[in-house]
Write a protein that holds these residues in place. Structure first.
Motif, PDB file in Angstrom:
ATOM      1  N   TYR A  43       8.838 -11.153   0.460  1.00  0.00           N
ATOM      2  CA  TYR A  43       7.480 -11.039   0.985  1.00  0.00           C
ATOM      3  C   TYR A  43       6.504 -11.317  -0.146  1.00  0.00           C
ATOM      4  O   TYR A  43       6.796 -11.084  -1.313  1.00  0.00           O
ATOM      5  N   SER A  44       5.332 -11.761   0.217  1.00  0.00           N
ATOM      6  CA  SER A  44       4.290 -12.023  -0.759  1.00  0.00           C
ATOM      7  C   SER A  44       3.461 -10.757  -0.943  1.00  0.00           C
ATOM      8  O   SER A  44       3.034 -10.137   0.028  1.00  0.00           O
ATOM      9  N   VAL A  45       3.255 -10.376  -2.200  1.00  0.00           N
ATOM     10  CA  VAL A  45       2.437  -9.202  -2.516  1.00  0.00           C
ATOM     11  C   VAL A  45       1.230  -9.678  -3.313  1.00  0.00           C
ATOM     12  O   VAL A  45       1.376 -10.350  -4.334  1.00  0.00           O
ATOM     13  N   LEU A  46       0.043  -9.346  -2.834  1.00  0.00           N
ATOM     14  CA  LEU A  46      -1.196  -9.689  -3.512  1.00  0.00           C
ATOM     15  C   LEU A  46      -1.755  -8.425  -4.152  1.00  0.00           C
ATOM     16  O   LEU A  46      -1.931  -7.406  -3.471  1.00  0.00           O
ATOM     17  N   LEU A  48      -4.822  -6.589  -5.803  1.00  0.00           N
ATOM     18  CA  LEU A  48      -6.274  -6.594  -5.895  1.00  0.00           C
ATOM     19  C   LEU A  48      -6.695  -5.603  -6.968  1.00  0.00           C
ATOM     20  O   LEU A  48      -6.006  -4.612  -7.180  1.00  0.00           O
ATOM     21  N   PRO A  49      -7.765  -5.786  -7.661  1.00  0.00           N
ATOM     22  CA  PRO A  49      -8.717  -6.880  -7.580  1.00  0.00           C
ATOM     23  C   PRO A  49      -8.345  -8.088  -8.432  1.00  0.00           C
ATOM     24  O   PRO A  49      -9.091  -9.068  -8.487  1.00  0.00           O
ATOM     25  N   ALA A  50      -7.191  -8.065  -9.098  1.00  0.00           N
ATOM     26  CA  ALA A  50      -6.802  -9.158 -10.005  1.00  0.00           C
ATOM     27  C   ALA A  50      -6.482 -10.464  -9.282  1.00  0.00           C
ATOM     28  O   ALA A  50      -6.528 -11.522  -9.871  1.00  0.00           O
ATOM     29  N   HIS A  51      -6.133 -10.381  -7.997  1.00  0.00           N
ATOM     30  CA  HIS A  51      -5.722 -11.543  -7.198  1.00  0.00           C
ATOM     31  C   HIS A  51      -4.460 -12.199  -7.756  1.00  0.00           C
ATOM     32  O   HIS A  51      -4.309 -13.403  -7.712  1.00  0.00           O
ATOM     33  N   TRP A  52      -3.551 -11.386  -8.291  1.00  0.00           N
ATOM     34  CA  TRP A  52      -2.252 -11.868  -8.730  1.00  0.00           C
ATOM     35  C   TRP A  52      -1.285 -11.703  -7.572  1.00  0.00           C
ATOM     36  O   TRP A  52      -1.391 -10.778  -6.781  1.00  0.00           O
ATOM     37  N   GLN A  53      -0.340 -12.621  -7.491  1.00  0.00           N
ATOM     38  CA  GLN A  53       0.612 -12.598  -6.394  1.00  0.00           C
ATOM     39  C   GLN A  53       2.028 -12.644  -6.952  1.00  0.00           C
ATOM     40  O   GLN A  53       2.284 -13.288  -7.969  1.00  0.00           O
ATOM     41  N   PHE A  54       2.962 -11.955  -6.275  1.00  0.00           N
ATOM     42  CA  PHE A  54       4.364 -12.020  -6.666  1.00  0.00           C
ATOM     43  C   PHE A  54       5.248 -11.858  -5.430  1.00  0.00           C
ATOM     44  O   PHE A  54       4.827 -11.270  -4.440  1.00  0.00           O
ATOM     45  N   ALA A  58      12.942  -7.030   0.033  1.00  0.00           N
ATOM     46  CA  ALA A  58      13.053  -5.703   0.647  1.00  0.00           C
ATOM     47  C   ALA A  58      14.108  -4.849  -0.043  1.00  0.00           C
ATOM     48  O   ALA A  58      14.060  -3.625   0.032  1.00  0.00           O
ATOM     49  N   SER A  59      15.027  -5.470  -0.741  1.00  0.00           N
ATOM     50  CA  SER A  59      16.100  -4.731  -1.409  1.00  0.00           C
ATOM     51  C   SER A  59      15.655  -4.091  -2.722  1.00  0.00           C
ATOM     52  O   SER A  59      16.380  -3.291  -3.302  1.00  0.00           O
ATOM     53  N   GLN A  60      14.463  -4.446  -3.208  1.00  0.00           N
ATOM     54  CA  GLN A  60      13.951  -3.892  -4.459  1.00  0.00           C
ATOM     55  C   GLN A  60      12.650  -3.146  -4.213  1.00  0.00           C
ATOM     56  O   GLN A  60      11.926  -3.443  -3.267  1.00  0.00           O
ATOM     57  N   THR A  61      12.336  -2.224  -5.121  1.00  0.00           N
ATOM     58  CA  THR A  61      11.039  -1.552  -5.017  1.00  0.00           C
ATOM     59  C   THR A  61       9.949  -2.541  -5.444  1.00  0.00           C
ATOM     60  O   THR A  61      10.219  -3.541  -6.113  1.00  0.00           O
ATOM     61  N   LEU A  62       8.730  -2.233  -5.065  1.00  0.00           N
ATOM     62  CA  LEU A  62       7.609  -3.080  -5.478  1.00  0.00           C
ATOM     63  C   LEU A  62       7.488  -3.113  -6.994  1.00  0.00           C
ATOM     64  O   LEU A  62       7.191  -4.159  -7.573  1.00  0.00           O
ATOM     65  N   GLU A 125      -1.009  -6.402   0.678  1.00  0.00           N
ATOM     66  CA  GLU A 125      -2.150  -6.421  -0.225  1.00  0.00           C
ATOM     67  C   GLU A 125      -2.284  -5.007  -0.743  1.00  0.00           C
ATOM     68  O   GLU A 125      -2.425  -4.066   0.053  1.00  0.00           O
ATOM     69  N   ILE A 126      -2.192  -4.858  -2.071  1.00  0.00           N
ATOM     70  CA  ILE A 126      -2.293  -3.527  -2.667  1.00  0.00           C
ATOM     71  C   ILE A 126      -3.349  -3.531  -3.761  1.00  0.00           C
ATOM     72  O   ILE A 126      -3.498  -4.507  -4.487  1.00  0.00           O
ATOM     73  N   GLU A 127      -4.083  -2.454  -3.851  1.00  0.00           N
ATOM     74  CA  GLU A 127      -5.090  -2.290  -4.890  1.00  0.00           C
ATOM     75  C   GLU A 127      -4.451  -1.484  -6.021  1.00  0.00           C
ATOM     76  O   GLU A 127      -4.048  -0.335  -5.814  1.00  0.00           O
ATOM     77  N   VAL A 128      -4.330  -2.110  -7.189  1.00  0.00           N
ATOM     78  CA  VAL A 128      -3.627  -1.497  -8.315  1.00  0.00           C
ATOM     79  C   VAL A 128      -4.597  -1.330  -9.487  1.00  0.00           C
ATOM     80  O   VAL A 128      -5.168  -2.307  -9.951  1.00  0.00           O
ATOM     81  N   PRO A 129      -4.745  -0.091  -9.973  1.00  0.00           N
ATOM     82  CA  PRO A 129      -5.582   0.096 -11.154  1.00  0.00           C
ATOM     83  C   PRO A 129      -4.837  -0.355 -12.409  1.00  0.00           C
ATOM     84  O   PRO A 129      -3.677   0.003 -12.617  1.00  0.00           O
ATOM     85  N   HIS A 130      -5.437  -1.189 -13.188  1.00  0.00           N
ATOM     86  CA  HIS A 130      -4.937  -1.597 -14.503  1.00  0.00           C
ATOM     87  C   HIS A 130      -3.586  -2.307 -14.522  1.00  0.00           C
ATOM     88  O   HIS A 130      -2.723  -1.960 -15.325  1.00  0.00           O
ATOM     89  N   PRO A 131      -3.364  -3.329 -13.689  1.00  0.00           N
ATOM     90  CA  PRO A 131      -2.132  -4.106 -13.851  1.00  0.00           C
ATOM     91  C   PRO A 131      -2.246  -4.948 -15.112  1.00  0.00           C
ATOM     92  O   PRO A 131      -3.352  -5.210 -15.591  1.00  0.00           O
ATOM     93  N   SER A 132      -1.131  -5.376 -15.656  1.00  0.00           N
ATOM     94  CA  SER A 132      -1.175  -6.255 -16.825  1.00  0.00           C
ATOM     95  C   SER A 132      -0.049  -7.281 -16.734  1.00  0.00           C
ATOM     96  O   SER A 132       0.892  -7.110 -15.975  1.00  0.00           O
TER      97      SER A 132
END
Length: 138
Positions: A43-46, A48-54, A58-62, A125-132
Motif C-alpha cells: 500500500y502507498s503511505v503518504l 504529512l506534512p512532508a509529503h513523503w511517500q513509501f 501488510a505483513s510489516q508494521t508501518l 495518509e498519516i501526519e507524523v511529527p518530525h520524520p527524517s
C-alpha cells in the motif's frame, strides 16, 4: 488467527486482529486484495506534512516499512506502549496483531495510530511529527 507473544509475560496469547478505520472516511475503494489467499500488494503511505511517500506491505508494521524506505519515524519501544511513535491517520485503514496498548478509546476514535505496531490494510495518509530521511535498510 496466529498466536502473538505477550511482551510483558513472554508467552503466547491469542488475540484477534483489530481493524481501525479512519474516522474521516472509508479509505480508498479497491485497495484491498480480492482473493482471500492472495497477499495484498504494498500500500502507498503518504506522510504529512512532508509529503513523503513509501510502500508498506501488510505483513510489516508501518515503522518497519518506513525504515526499509529510508524514512525514520519517531519510535522507542516498538511494542506499542511508549507512545513515541503516535501519529494521526487522516485516510485509510490499519490493523493490529496485538491488543491496543498505548491509546485511549478517544484517541482511537479520533484516528490516532501507533506505527510501531500498526499494519496497513489500505493506502494511508498519516501526519507524523518530525520524520527524517535515512539510508534505506536492506
Amino acid at each position: 488467527m496466529q498466536p502473538a507473544l505477550s511482551a510483558k509475560q513472554g508467552h503466547p496469547m491469542v488475540t484477534p486482529p483489530a481493524e481501525v478505520r479512519c474516522p474521516a472516511g472509508d479509505g480508498v475503494p479497491g485497495d484491498r486484495a480480492t482473493d482471500a489467499g492472495e497477499a495484498p500488494p504494498p500500500y502507498s503511505v503518504l506522510i504529512l506534512p512532508a509529503h513523503w511517500q513509501f510502500p508498506a506491505a501488510a505483513s510489516q508494521t508501518l515503522l518497519q516499512s518506513a525504515q526499509a524506505a529510508g524514512i525514520r519515524l519517531p519510535s522507542s519501544c516498538r511494542n506499542g506502549t511508549c507512545r513515541a511513535c503516535i501519529c494521526k491517520m487522516h485516510r485509510g485503514h490499519v490493523t493490529y496483531r496485538i491488543e491496543w496498548p498505548g491509546l485511549s478509546a478517544d484517541e482511537k476514535r479520533e484516528g490516532y495510530i501507533l506505527p510501531c505496531v500498526a499494519h496497513p490494510a489500505s493506502a494511508l495518509e498519516i501526519e507524523v511529527p518530525h520524520p527524517s530521511r535515512a539510508a534505506p535498510s536492506p
